[in-house]
Scaffold this active site. Structure first.
Site, PDB file in Angstrom:
ATOM      1  N   ARG A  76      21.929 -64.163 -38.339  1.00  0.00           N
ATOM      2  CA  ARG A  76      23.354 -64.464 -38.570  1.00  0.00           C
ATOM      3  C   ARG A  76      23.619 -64.773 -40.041  1.00  0.00           C
ATOM      4  NH1 ARG A  76      25.352 -68.710 -34.267  1.00  0.00           N
ATOM      5  NH2 ARG A  76      27.296 -68.371 -35.389  1.00  0.00           N
ATOM      6  N   HIS A 125      31.531 -77.361 -36.368  1.00  0.00           N
ATOM      7  CA  HIS A 125      30.233 -76.948 -35.815  1.00  0.00           C
ATOM      8  C   HIS A 125      29.181 -76.722 -36.906  1.00  0.00           C
ATOM      9  CE1 HIS A 125      32.176 -75.484 -31.771  1.00  0.00           C
ATOM     10  NE2 HIS A 125      32.165 -76.787 -31.902  1.00  0.00           N
ATOM     11  N   CYS A 157       8.933 -83.659 -47.084  1.00  0.00           N
ATOM     12  CA  CYS A 157       8.040 -84.329 -46.116  1.00  0.00           C
ATOM     13  C   CYS A 157       7.216 -83.355 -45.286  1.00  0.00           C
ATOM     14  CB  CYS A 157       8.849 -85.268 -45.207  1.00  0.00           C
ATOM     15  SG  CYS A 157       9.768 -84.390 -43.932  1.00  0.00           S
ATOM     16  N   GLY A 194      42.079 -67.181 -33.171  1.00  0.00           N
ATOM     17  CA  GLY A 194      40.791 -66.540 -32.887  1.00  0.00           C
ATOM     18  C   GLY A 194      39.783 -67.405 -32.169  1.00  0.00           C
TER      19      GLY A 194
END
Ligand code: OAD
Length: 252
Positions: A76, A125, A157, A194
């Site tokens: 994506r 999101h 880390c 949309g």
């Protein structure tokens, strides 16, 4: 419940509200990026066709198979990186640029609103372009279209990184959702563009705005679960309807 006005032509009330100075909230979903060549989720050929979202977009799916989940998000990112903002994204940025009180709350993670120039924007999101460490929690922007190797790891880390998107079963970012809720209470005009309006809590915003007295216009070529509630439904693609609205409110 009365049916909303369904039309290709905006009402005179909508044009008057666009020309006014009242608060505007724009809520967008995947359909706004459809004309940029990015698939929606639930339409034919959409990202969830033949796919169980619970196997790709949940913390459990990531724990079970991080590489599989990362391949989905990496594809994506690659696709979004080569896509361009379309006239719908640009019309929303033009509406903001009129200088009135304005907020855009998007469920999209592709970054196309930002690239079209939207500034007053909350990402409900998250973003494909931000990575978060599952160990130390560090979050940073990463604009490389292709990450290698997958899954990526934290420089600080060494723990695994995840896309800083919101998965099913996770809460929305509190500050962003709070801003969108306040805007829904204050808005005079809300454009719902949309989105199928089936994913909560994002889809609660249009109902909250209606209850607070806003004029709520849905822009979508199809009817949705929200259509019968909308004050007005403009049946057409966002990339056609939104520029036409801007041109009708500010001719020349
Ligand atoms: P959906 O795929 O559920 O809905 C897309 C909507 O866009 C549909 O109602 C279409 O009719 C409409 N549409 C298609 N082409 C359009 C166009 N050119 N102009 C305007 N509308 C068009 O996508 P969302 O509602 O965004 O969440 O989905 C909400 C959430 O569900 C996403 O953020 C994602 C997904 O699962 C997560 O991954 C957590």
């Amino acid at each position: 419940m009365p049916s909303p006005m369904t039309s290709m032509t905006p009402s005179s009330r909508l044009i008057a509200l666009l020309k006014g100075r009242g608060h505007v909230l724009v809520l967008t979903g995947a359909g706004v990026s459809r004309e940029s060549g990015i698939a929606t989720f639930r339409d034919a050929g959409g990202l969830w066709e033949g796919v169980d979202p619970m196997q790709l977009a949940t913390p459990r799916a990531f724990a079970a198979d991080p590489e599989r989940v990362w391949r989905f998000y990496d594809a994506r990112r690659t696709h979004a990186a080569s896509a361009q903002p379309n006239p719908a994204h640009r019309a929303i940025a033009a509406l903001e640029a009129t200088g009135r009180p304005f907020l855009l709350a998007t469920q999209n993670v592709d970054g196309l609103h930002e690239r079209a120039g939207s500034k007053e924007l909350v990402r409900l999101h998250g973003s494909l372009w931000r990575l978060r460490c599952t160990g130390c929690g560090d979050e940073h922007e990463d604009l490389q279209p292709k990450l290698e190797p997958l899954p990526p790891h934290c420089d600080a880390c060494g723990a695994m990184l995840r896309p800083a998107v919101v998965w099913f079963e996770e809460p929305l970012p509190m500050i962003e959702f709070g801003r969108a809720q306040s805007a829904a209470r204050e808005a005079e005009l809300v454009l719902v563009v949309g989105t199928s309006s089936v994913v909560y809590p994002a889809a609660s915003l249009q109902m909250a705005a209606l209850e607070a007295g806003a004029y709520v216009v849905e822009i979508n070529p199809e009817a949705t679960s929200f259509s019968t509630h909308a004050s007005e439904h403009l049946a057409g693609p966002a990339g056609v309807v939104l520029p036409a609205l801007v041109a009708a409110a500010w001719p020349g």
